[in-house]
Motif scaffolding. Structure first.
Motif, PDB file in Angstrom:
ATOM      1  N   ILE A 194     -85.650  85.977 -21.351  1.00 18.60           N
ATOM      2  CA  ILE A 194     -86.614  85.399 -20.400  1.00 18.60           C
ATOM      3  C   ILE A 194     -87.400  86.512 -19.710  1.00 18.60           C
ATOM      4  N   HIS A 195     -86.716  87.539 -19.255  1.00 26.57           N
ATOM      5  CA  HIS A 195     -87.402  88.671 -18.614  1.00 26.57           C
ATOM      6  C   HIS A 195     -88.439  89.264 -19.568  1.00 26.57           C
ATOM      7  N   GLY A 196     -88.013  89.501 -20.813  1.00 27.50           N
ATOM      8  CA  GLY A 196     -88.921  90.118 -21.770  1.00 27.50           C
ATOM      9  C   GLY A 196     -90.116  89.245 -22.095  1.00 27.50           C
ATOM     10  N   TYR A 197     -89.877  87.954 -22.276  1.00 28.34           N
ATOM     11  CA  TYR A 197     -90.969  87.057 -22.653  1.00 28.34           C
ATOM     12  C   TYR A 197     -92.040  87.001 -21.569  1.00 28.34           C
ATOM     13  N   TRP A 198     -91.633  86.763 -20.324  1.00 24.82           N
ATOM     14  CA  TRP A 198     -92.623  86.608 -19.258  1.00 24.82           C
ATOM     15  C   TRP A 198     -93.263  87.939 -18.880  1.00 24.82           C
ATOM     16  N   ILE A 256     -91.871  91.785 -13.261  1.00 27.47           N
ATOM     17  CA  ILE A 256     -91.103  90.726 -13.936  1.00 27.47           C
ATOM     18  C   ILE A 256     -89.904  91.326 -14.667  1.00 27.47           C
ATOM     19  N   ARG A 257     -90.113  92.443 -15.316  1.00 29.62           N
ATOM     20  CA  ARG A 257     -89.013  93.118 -16.029  1.00 29.62           C
ATOM     21  C   ARG A 257     -87.879  93.432 -15.070  1.00 29.62           C
ATOM     22  N   ASP A 258     -88.195  93.821 -13.854  1.00 28.65           N
ATOM     23  CA  ASP A 258     -87.189  94.238 -12.879  1.00 28.65           C
ATOM     24  C   ASP A 258     -86.750  93.115 -11.959  1.00 28.65           C
ATOM     25  N   ALA A 259     -87.160  91.867 -12.242  1.00 28.63           N
ATOM     26  CA  ALA A 259     -86.789  90.734 -11.392  1.00 28.63           C
ATOM     27  C   ALA A 259     -85.271  90.618 -11.312  1.00 28.63           C
ATOM     28  N   PRO A 260     -84.732  90.290 -10.125  1.00 30.32           N
ATOM     29  CA  PRO A 260     -83.271  90.274  -9.950  1.00 30.32           C
ATOM     30  C   PRO A 260     -82.562  89.155 -10.703  1.00 30.32           C
ATOM     31  N   SER A 261     -83.279  88.106 -11.125  1.00 30.19           N
ATOM     32  CA  SER A 261     -82.624  86.990 -11.813  1.00 30.19           C
ATOM     33  C   SER A 261     -83.577  86.388 -12.840  1.00 30.19           C
ATOM     34  N   VAL A 262     -83.019  85.608 -13.724  1.00 32.79           N
ATOM     35  CA  VAL A 262     -83.825  84.902 -14.716  1.00 32.79           C
ATOM     36  C   VAL A 262     -84.791  83.956 -14.032  1.00 32.79           C
ATOM     37  N   ARG A 263     -84.321  83.272 -13.014  1.00 42.46           N
ATOM     38  CA  ARG A 263     -85.174  82.336 -12.291  1.00 42.46           C
ATOM     39  C   ARG A 263     -86.361  83.049 -11.673  1.00 42.46           C
ATOM     40  N   ASP A 264     -86.103  84.208 -11.063  1.00 38.88           N
ATOM     41  CA  ASP A 264     -87.198  84.978 -10.468  1.00 38.88           C
ATOM     42  C   ASP A 264     -88.185  85.430 -11.539  1.00 38.88           C
ATOM     43  N   ALA A 265     -87.663  85.871 -12.681  1.00 38.53           N
ATOM     44  CA  ALA A 265     -88.545  86.333 -13.757  1.00 38.53           C
ATOM     45  C   ALA A 265     -89.430  85.198 -14.251  1.00 38.53           C
ATOM     46  N   ARG A 266     -88.837  84.013 -14.386  1.00 43.09           N
ATOM     47  CA  ARG A 266     -89.616  82.872 -14.862  1.00 43.09           C
ATOM     48  C   ARG A 266     -90.679  82.472 -13.849  1.00 43.09           C
ATOM     49  N   GLU A 267     -90.324  82.455 -12.567  1.00 48.14           N
ATOM     50  CA  GLU A 267     -91.286  82.049 -11.541  1.00 48.14           C
ATOM     51  C   GLU A 267     -92.400  83.073 -11.383  1.00 48.14           C
ATOM     52  N   MET A 268     -92.048  84.368 -11.416  1.00 44.53           N
ATOM     53  CA  MET A 268     -93.077  85.407 -11.343  1.00 44.53           C
ATOM     54  C   MET A 268     -94.021  85.305 -12.542  1.00 44.53           C
ATOM     55  N   GLY A 269     -93.427  85.142 -13.733  1.00 43.66           N
ATOM     56  CA  GLY A 269     -94.235  85.069 -14.938  1.00 43.66           C
ATOM     57  C   GLY A 269     -95.192  83.889 -14.929  1.00 43.66           C
ATOM     58  N   GLY A 270     -94.770  82.792 -14.324  1.00 42.20           N
ATOM     59  CA  GLY A 270     -95.629  81.624 -14.271  1.00 42.20           C
ATOM     60  C   GLY A 270     -96.803  81.770 -13.327  1.00 42.20           C
ATOM     61  N   ARG A 271     -96.733  82.745 -12.429  1.00 41.59           N
ATOM     62  CA  ARG A 271     -97.795  82.907 -11.425  1.00 41.59           C
ATOM     63  C   ARG A 271     -98.818  83.972 -11.787  1.00 41.59           C
ATOM     64  N   VAL A 272     -98.465  84.923 -12.649  1.00 44.53           N
ATOM     65  CA  VAL A 272     -99.365  86.046 -12.905  1.00 44.53           C
ATOM     66  C   VAL A 272    -100.424  85.675 -13.935  1.00 44.53           C
ATOM     67  N   GLU A 273    -101.440  86.516 -14.028  1.00 38.14           N
ATOM     68  CA  GLU A 273    -102.492  86.314 -15.012  1.00 38.14           C
ATOM     69  C   GLU A 273    -101.953  86.651 -16.405  1.00 38.14           C
ATOM     70  N   ARG A 274    -102.243  85.757 -17.359  1.00 40.73           N
ATOM     71  CA  ARG A 274    -101.716  85.906 -18.705  1.00 40.73           C
ATOM     72  C   ARG A 274    -102.653  86.756 -19.565  1.00 40.73           C
TER      73      ARG A 274
END
Length: 381
Positions: free
Chosen positions: A251-255, A268-286
């Motif tokens: 999940i970290h790698g994908y987002w 996102i890579r350094d997010a403390p949890s999978v949930r944080d990585a997913r939420e951060m990834g959903g908010r940033v510019e793709r």
């Protein structure tokens, strides 16, 4: 029932209400053991009584009946559905559910017998088998929408008599043409079987394993030490090295790899949890090309996950040749099997691909050495 599965089938019928004699649509269910259920339990003799009394009707009571065809020979549809024909169909369904030959299959057996020996006794057997097919289903017994059951009706008509009473007079040539029809069908079926055997020569000889469902797993107290099917989940926290970076999970790698801004990637890579990585990834510019490369990225992340962690690969390989249904709520229906026809199940499909590559790598190591995951792999730019 008592640990045994009893197959069944159902259809709609009209059932009469005792207090006002009006009919309403209800379900009639029949089981392989001959039990019948429509509000109450009964059996085939009981169903016959319900049909005779009118408590159950197979066509809408009071509805106008279809006009009789002007010519039976020219008619392109079957006999009308009657209570007697319906009872025959239900009894035939019991035979099918029980794994016994149906009336249609017995009719085909009689056809084969008559082909081998077109004698009068065998014609009588064929006539009996044909008449055992429910009348409203006889036009379908040959599975031929063009000829329907006409070849059979011709064969069963005595020479000199009109087929169906208003059709052409049966002749020896017509009988032979009907027999030729069945011989041609046999030849066509044999050719189709040969072609199928060639086209599907590499099909497994035995049925595959049952589908495997990967369920979304939540572990508030931490993931179990003993490995299990949960390691197939993308949120399982295992480091994956991909394209020169190490990510705490797939999940970290994908987002992270979806982010257009390198700074967002690192956050996102350094997010403390999978949930944080997913939420951060959903908010940033793709990334602009993300729709075109995201499947390739997910495929690469899954492959390195299981090649870099052999213990996890053993869990994946243990699924054998099962279809993998990747379910859950946290992923979009693009990635998961939604179960309502909308899910694309791409993670499940890519897991199957990864599993196949693991098997191939163990079977053909020389052929995959130069194509193994992590060897010169780069995230598409």
């Amino acid at each position: 029932m008592d640990g045994q599965t009893i197959d069944g089938a159902w259809c709609h019928v009209w059932r009469r209400r005792p207090w006002d004699d009006r009919h309403f649509i209800d379900d009639l269910i029949v089981f392989a053991d001959g039990a019948v259920k429509c509000e109450e339990w009964t059996d085939l003799p009981g169903l016959e009584k319900l049909l005779e009394s009118g408590d159950i009707a197979v066509t809408e009571p009071g509805a106008p009946t279809a006009p009789a065809p002007p010519s039976k020979w020219r008619a392109r549809y079957g006999e009308p559905l009657t209570p007697q024909g319906f009872l025959l169909e239900v009894a035939d369904k019991v035979e099918e559910l029980s794994g016994r030959p149906t009336a249609g299959q017995r009719c085909w057996e009689a056809i084969r017998r008559f082909q081998r020996d077109p004698s009068e006794p065998n014609r009588a057997v064929l006539r009996e088998a044909y008449l055992a097919v429910p009348p409203h289903l006889r036009v379908f017994v040959l599975g031929d929408m063009d000829h329907q059951d006409r070849p059979l009706r011709i064969l069963l008509t005595e020479v000199g008599e009109a087929v169906d009473g208003d059709g052409p007079v049966a002749t020896p040539d017509m009988h032979q043409q009907a027999l030729d029809y069945f011989n041609q069908v046999d030849q066509a079926v044999a050719r189709a079987q040969e072609q199928r055997a060639e086209r599907y020569a590499d099909d497994p000889a035995e049925a595959g394993q049952a589908a495997f469902t990967s369920l979304e797993t939540v572990c508030p107290q931490g993931w179990p030490e003993a490995l299990g099917p949960f390691v197939l989940r993308n949120e399982y926290p295992v480091p994956v090295e991909f394209a020169g970076e190490t990510y705490p999970s797939v999940i970290h790698g994908y987002w992270a790899l979806s982010a257009a801004d390198p700074l967002d990637h690192d956050r996102i890579r350094d997010a403390p949890s999978v949930r944080d990585a997913r939420e951060m990834g959903g908010r940033v510019e793709r990334r602009a090309d993300w729709p075109d490369v995201r499947l390739a990225v997910m495929e690469g992340l899954l492959e390195v996950k299981f090649t870099q962690h052999p213990a996890l690969a053993e869990i994946l390989l243990a699924t054998g040749d099962s279809v993998i249904s990747y379910t859950g709520l946290s992923d979009s229906s693009f990635w998961r099997d939604a179960g309502d026809g909308r899910g694309r199940n791409w993670v499940g499909r890519l897991l199957e691909l990864t599993r196949a590559r693991l098997v191939a790598r163990g079977t053909f190591p020389e052929a995959v050495l130069s194509h193994g995951p992590g060897r010169g792999r780069r995230c598409p730019e």
